[in-house]
Scaffold this active site. Structure first.
Site, PDB file in Angstrom:
ATOM      1  N   GLY A  18     -29.229  96.259   6.892  1.00 53.45           N
ATOM      2  CA  GLY A  18     -29.581  97.372   7.592  1.00 53.45           C
ATOM      3  C   GLY A  18     -28.725  97.588   8.699  1.00 53.45           C
ATOM      4  N   VAL A  77     -34.326  97.932   2.646  1.00 54.10           N
ATOM      5  CA  VAL A  77     -35.593  97.144   2.796  1.00 54.10           C
ATOM      6  C   VAL A  77     -35.499  96.070   1.492  1.00 54.10           C
ATOM      7  CG1 VAL A  77     -36.742  98.851   4.155  1.00 54.10           C
ATOM      8  CG2 VAL A  77     -37.097  98.819   1.373  1.00 54.10           C
ATOM      9  N   ASN A 105     -30.934  95.324  -3.304  1.00 57.69           N
ATOM     10  CA  ASN A 105     -30.528  94.756  -4.581  1.00 57.69           C
ATOM     11  C   ASN A 105     -31.776  95.190  -5.503  1.00 57.69           C
ATOM     12  OD1 ASN A 105     -28.099  93.325  -4.560  1.00 57.69           O
ATOM     13  ND2 ASN A 105     -28.812  91.348  -3.869  1.00 57.69           N
ATOM     14  N   SER A 131     -22.280  94.824  -2.076  1.00 55.90           N
ATOM     15  CA  SER A 131     -21.830  93.360  -1.879  1.00 55.90           C
ATOM     16  C   SER A 131     -21.172  92.947  -0.943  1.00 55.90           C
ATOM     17  CB  SER A 131     -21.102  93.307  -3.515  1.00 55.90           C
ATOM     18  OG  SER A 131     -20.827  91.716  -3.381  1.00 55.90           O
ATOM     19  N   GLY A 132     -21.360  91.878  -0.568  1.00 61.18           N
ATOM     20  CA  GLY A 132     -20.587  91.434   0.707  1.00 61.18           C
ATOM     21  C   GLY A 132     -21.451  90.639   1.962  1.00 61.18           C
ATOM     22  N   GLY A 133     -22.859  90.834   1.646  1.00 61.45           N
ATOM     23  CA  GLY A 133     -23.560  90.176   2.377  1.00 61.45           C
ATOM     24  C   GLY A 133     -23.461  90.878   3.836  1.00 61.45           C
ATOM     25  N   LYS A 185     -23.630  96.232 -10.164  1.00 60.96           N
ATOM     26  CA  LYS A 185     -23.875  95.188  -9.222  1.00 60.96           C
ATOM     27  C   LYS A 185     -24.374  94.010  -9.799  1.00 60.96           C
ATOM     28  CE  LYS A 185     -24.342  93.313  -4.886  1.00 60.96           C
ATOM     29  NZ  LYS A 185     -25.482  92.503  -4.776  1.00 60.96           N
ATOM     30  N   HIS A 188     -21.846  92.025 -11.866  1.00 65.88           N
ATOM     31  CA  HIS A 188     -20.957  91.604 -10.905  1.00 65.88           C
ATOM     32  C   HIS A 188     -21.397  90.143 -10.411  1.00 65.88           C
ATOM     33  CE1 HIS A 188     -20.400  90.867  -6.463  1.00 65.88           C
ATOM     34  NE2 HIS A 188     -19.315  91.202  -6.471  1.00 65.88           N
ATOM     35  N   ASN A 189     -22.830  90.310  -9.884  1.00 62.85           N
ATOM     36  CA  ASN A 189     -23.426  89.031  -9.604  1.00 62.85           C
ATOM     37  C   ASN A 189     -23.510  87.805 -10.763  1.00 62.85           C
ATOM     38  OD1 ASN A 189     -23.895  90.380  -7.620  1.00 62.85           O
ATOM     39  ND2 ASN A 189     -26.137  89.558  -7.089  1.00 62.85           N
ATOM     40  N   GLU A 192     -20.230  86.485 -10.947  1.00 64.75           N
ATOM     41  CA  GLU A 192     -20.181  85.559  -9.697  1.00 64.75           C
ATOM     42  C   GLU A 192     -20.590  84.231 -10.153  1.00 64.75           C
ATOM     43  OE1 GLU A 192     -21.327  87.343  -6.127  1.00 64.75           O
ATOM     44  OE2 GLU A 192     -22.303  85.576  -5.881  1.00 64.75           O
ATOM     45  N   TYR A 193     -21.644  84.262 -10.856  1.00 63.58           N
ATOM     46  CA  TYR A 193     -22.084  82.948 -11.269  1.00 63.58           C
ATOM     47  C   TYR A 193     -21.110  82.280 -12.178  1.00 63.58           C
ATOM     48  CZ  TYR A 193     -27.262  83.518 -10.105  1.00 63.58           C
ATOM     49  OH  TYR A 193     -28.304  83.668  -9.401  1.00 63.58           O
ATOM     50  N   LYS A 263     -30.978  83.380  -6.830  1.00 62.42           N
ATOM     51  CA  LYS A 263     -31.985  84.576  -6.262  1.00 62.42           C
ATOM     52  C   LYS A 263     -32.428  85.243  -7.434  1.00 62.42           C
ATOM     53  CE  LYS A 263     -31.064  84.958  -1.346  1.00 62.42           C
ATOM     54  NZ  LYS A 263     -30.208  86.056  -0.492  1.00 62.42           N
TER      55      LYS A 263
HETATM   56  P1  NBP Z   1     -34.824  91.925   3.750  1.00 64.36           P
HETATM   57  O1  NBP Z   1     -34.472  91.856   2.187  1.00 64.36           O
HETATM   58  O2  NBP Z   1     -35.138  90.519   4.350  1.00 64.36           O
HETATM   59  O3  NBP Z   1     -36.213  92.859   3.950  1.00 64.36           O
HETATM   60  C1  NBP Z   1     -36.528  92.954   5.255  1.00 64.36           C
HETATM   61  C2  NBP Z   1     -36.701  94.276   5.800  1.00 64.36           C
HETATM   62  O4  NBP Z   1     -37.398  95.169   4.707  1.00 64.36           O
HETATM   63  C3  NBP Z   1     -37.185  94.587   6.955  1.00 64.36           C
HETATM   64  O5  NBP Z   1     -36.364  95.806   7.415  1.00 64.36           O
HETATM   65  C4  NBP Z   1     -38.602  94.868   6.654  1.00 64.36           C
HETATM   66  O6  NBP Z   1     -39.188  95.722   7.778  1.00 64.36           O
HETATM   67  C5  NBP Z   1     -38.417  95.931   5.508  1.00 64.36           C
HETATM   68  N1  NBP Z   1     -39.624  96.197   4.693  1.00 64.36           N
HETATM   69  C6  NBP Z   1     -40.325  94.947   3.935  1.00 64.36           C
HETATM   70 BR1  NBP Z   1     -40.146  93.287   3.728  1.00 64.36          BR
HETATM   71  N2  NBP Z   1     -41.357  95.716   3.292  1.00 64.36           N
HETATM   72  C7  NBP Z   1     -41.421  96.952   3.816  1.00 64.36           C
HETATM   73  C8  NBP Z   1     -42.450  98.017   3.367  1.00 64.36           C
HETATM   74  N3  NBP Z   1     -43.416  97.977   2.375  1.00 64.36           N
HETATM   75  N4  NBP Z   1     -42.087  99.183   4.128  1.00 64.36           N
HETATM   76  C9  NBP Z   1     -40.924  99.397   4.826  1.00 64.36           C
HETATM   77  N5  NBP Z   1     -40.176  98.293   5.193  1.00 64.36           N
HETATM   78  C10 NBP Z   1     -40.233  97.041   4.547  1.00 64.36           C
HETATM   79  O7  NBP Z   1     -33.814  92.543   4.267  1.00 64.36           O
HETATM   80  P2  NBP Z   1     -32.212  92.137   4.091  1.00 64.36           P
HETATM   81  O8  NBP Z   1     -31.768  90.684   3.856  1.00 64.36           O
HETATM   82  O9  NBP Z   1     -31.374  92.936   5.278  1.00 64.36           O
HETATM   83  O10 NBP Z   1     -31.904  92.982   2.623  1.00 64.36           O
HETATM   84  C11 NBP Z   1     -31.966  94.374   2.501  1.00 64.36           C
HETATM   85  C12 NBP Z   1     -31.616  94.696   0.968  1.00 64.36           C
HETATM   86  O11 NBP Z   1     -30.244  94.123   0.787  1.00 64.36           O
HETATM   87  C13 NBP Z   1     -32.429  93.880   0.289  1.00 64.36           C
HETATM   88  O12 NBP Z   1     -32.702  94.470  -1.072  1.00 64.36           O
HETATM   89  C14 NBP Z   1     -31.266  92.499  -0.249  1.00 64.36           C
HETATM   90  O13 NBP Z   1     -31.798  92.043  -1.577  1.00 64.36           O
HETATM   91  C15 NBP Z   1     -30.172  93.225  -0.248  1.00 64.36           C
HETATM   92  N6  NBP Z   1     -28.855  92.394   0.008  1.00 64.36           N
HETATM   93  C16 NBP Z   1     -29.033  91.472   0.958  1.00 64.36           C
HETATM   94  C17 NBP Z   1     -27.908  90.654   1.530  1.00 64.36           C
HETATM   95  C18 NBP Z   1     -27.836  89.783   2.364  1.00 64.36           C
HETATM   96  O14 NBP Z   1     -27.001  89.068   2.514  1.00 64.36           O
HETATM   97  N7  NBP Z   1     -29.052  89.462   2.908  1.00 64.36           N
HETATM   98  C19 NBP Z   1     -26.746  90.976   0.544  1.00 64.36           C
HETATM   99  C20 NBP Z   1     -26.703  91.973  -0.285  1.00 64.36           C
HETATM  100  C21 NBP Z   1     -27.824  92.534  -0.606  1.00 64.36           C
HETATM  101  P3  NBP Z   1     -40.273  94.861   8.696  1.00 64.36           P
HETATM  102  O15 NBP Z   1     -39.380  94.411   9.618  1.00 64.36           O
HETATM  103  O16 NBP Z   1     -41.197  95.625   9.340  1.00 64.36           O
HETATM  104  O17 NBP Z   1     -40.964  93.585   8.102  1.00 64.36           O
END
Ligand code: NBP
Length: 473
Positions: A18, A77, A105, A131-133, A185, A188-189, A192-193, A263
């Site tokens: 985010g 989130v 995701n 996609s792209g982290g 998506k 796509h994943n 990727e596997y 994952k």
């Molecule tokens: P996370 O998946 O680690 O989630 C953390 C965020 O979710 C924080 O902002 C947290 O707020 C919030 N959150 C949670 Br946990 N429960 C909540 C709730 N009940 N109400 C409101 N907010 C809540 O974050 P991310 O790694 O940035 O990934 C975000 C999304 O993007 C996920 O769906 C992830 O699968 C996807 N994604 C991630 C990547 C990657 O490389 N990381 C890549 C592609 C897609 P808090 O700070 O108050 O706990």
């Protein structure tokens, strides 16, 4: 607040994805309101990454009221209940025609449900695969939006502006309604596997049957990356193989434990293949290969019990390199043929409308599976949007004919050597099955009829038949 002073879009959830997405949007000149459940996370972001286009908001009410209409709100989130919780809280403040975008995701069935529920309340919901982290979110991801086609025009420009670009073309295209974006998506994943595992198997063959050093295999992959296999994953494989261990002698790759993690998105794809009766054996074999890798202790025991023979070196090393290149390419074509066949099946099952050339265009940049070869897939579907299976496209048909012998020979070589190649064998078996007009399934039907009176059809006359196998045996 006057409408012209309001912000263009909001991002909720300021963890890795985010935060970077908000900064990317702000860089493109849009005014962004940001919110995080834990306020200190928002305040940290504002302090550490100050941006003239970003404003932090402490409550969802403030956040929503800060936006121009229709309001556009991106939720980033943790997938699952957190998304529903945020949506439920937003419902108190959003109004007719506002747009809620889930960029996480999420599982496509959740997106399908949210789309339908919010539509009843006149709120537009988009399930958007991103996609792209972290780097993609910051600099330009591949984006797969699913939702209402008309409402898409409201968010199209912003999403195109923040997406990855290939030759100036944005790596985003509208997919279809509801959960379609997250479905694409997910596939796509899964793809990727498959890509990762066929590359890993190729590396393993070059190392153990070719006897090449890490540096030599790195050079081989660098050469592959100049040809038909040119792609992000081939490129990073070449780079990985060159890295020396920073803590000891030798190469880092040789020190990494051979247990791979996952994952869950490859698992979702595999389950979907089973649910829709669509064979995606390369993807599911890649998933199984990860499961097998994780039972290291059992593998150690089995290797002791069954004694593993030494791998026999293949004398013609140049030939082996060519075989590996052709096999990788052929297995990749077959894997994508399976992935796109699954999409075709899903299109029917979930009443979506897909443009497969547009979907392939999304993958050309910003994501892990970006590859030169996607251009051929785009052309295949531009030539025939209803193509039954990629293998029937004129270009791919010729490529398979040219390269399939390499895949067969390499597979035989690996099998003789007792070298595990779960995805290569799956790709070959799929192709051999596909091009067999009469299979052995007549025996399956006979067995089913024998023990369960499940009946069978005949090749010589119409109707449903049962034979009293017990009485006549
Ligand atoms: P996370 O998946 O680690 O989630 C953390 C965020 O979710 C924080 O902002 C947290 O707020 C919030 N959150 C949670 Br946990 N429960 C909540 C709730 N009940 N109400 C409101 N907010 C809540 O974050 P991310 O790694 O940035 O990934 C975000 C999304 O993007 C996920 O769906 C992830 O699968 C996807 N994604 C991630 C990547 C990657 O490389 N990381 C890549 C592609 C897609 P808090 O700070 O108050 O706990």
């Amino acid at each position: 607040m006057e409408e012209f002073m309001k912000n263009n879009i909001a991002v909720i959830g300021l963890s890795v994805m985010g935060k970077n997405l908000a900064l990317n949007i702000a860089d493109k000149g849009y005014k962004v309101s940001v919110f995080n459940r834990t306020t200190s996370v928002m305040e940290e972001m504002i302090k550490n990454f100050p941006h003239q286009n970003i404003q932090g908001k402490k409550t969802l009410k403030e956040l929503v009221e800060s936006l121009e209409k229709p309001r556009k709100i991106i939720i980033m989130v943790k997938a699952g209940g957190a998304v529903d919780s945020v949506i439920n809280q937003l419902l108190e403040f959003v109004k007719k025609d506002d747009i809620i975008i889930d960029g996480g995701n999420s599982f496509f069935k959740d997106s399908e449900r949210r789309y339908k529920t919010l539509k009843e309340k006149n709120i537009n919901f988009f399930g958007v695969g991103i996609s792209g982290g972290e780097e993609g979110a910051r600099k330009g991801p591949a984006i797969m939006p699913g939702g209402d086609k008309e409402a898409y025009n409201e968010i199209k420009k912003i999403l195109e502006d923040i997406s990855a670009k290939v030759n100036g073309n944005p790596c985003i295209n509208y997919t279809s309604t509801g959960g379609a974006g997250h479905y694409v998506k997910m596939v796509h994943n899964g793809i990727e596997y498959g890509d990762m595992e066929i590359i890993a198997e190729s590396y393993y063959i070059l190392k153990n049957i070719g006897g090449f050093t890490n540096q030599q295999i790195s050079d081989i992959f660098a050469k592959f990356n100049k040809g038909k296999l040119k792609s992000y994953l081939i490129d990073i494989t070449s780079k990985i193989l060159k890295v020396k261990d920073p803590d000891a002698d030798g190469y880092l790759i040789d020190k990494i434990l051979d247990k791979s993690g996952q994952k869950g998105t490859g698992k979702w794809t595999t389950i979907q293949g089973a649910d829709l009766g669509s064979c995606i054996s390369v993807i599911s074999s890649a998933l199984n290969a990860r499961y097998m890798s994780s039972i290291k202790d059992t593998r150690i025991l089995a290797e002791k019990e069954f004694k593993k023979n030494e791998y026999q070196k293949f004398a013609d090393r140049e030939k082996l390199i060519t075989m590996v290149e052709n096999s990788l390419y052929t297995a990749k074509i077959i894997s994508y043929a399976q992935g796109f066949s699954l999409l075709r099946q899903a299109e029917k099952e979930y009443s979506w409308t897909f443009n497969y050339a547009d979907i392939a265009k999304i993958f050309r940049g910003g994501c892990i599976i970006q590859a030169k070869f996607l251009q051929n897939i785009i052309e295949a579907y531009q030539n025939n949007p209803k193509l039954e299976n990629l293998v029937f496209d004129t270009f791919f048909k010729e490529e398979i004919k040219k390269n399939i012998d390499s895949l067969r020979e390499l597979t035989l070589l690996a099998i003789k050597n007792e070298l595990p190649i779960m995805t290569f064998t799956s790709a070959l078996s799929y192709f051999d099955t596909l091009k067999t007009a009469r299979l052995s399934a007549n025996m399956i039907q006979a067995q089913r009829d024998y023990f369960g009176a499940h009946t069978f059809n005949r090749i010589d006359k119409q109707g449903v038949f049962h034979y009293d196998w017990l009485k006549n045996n």
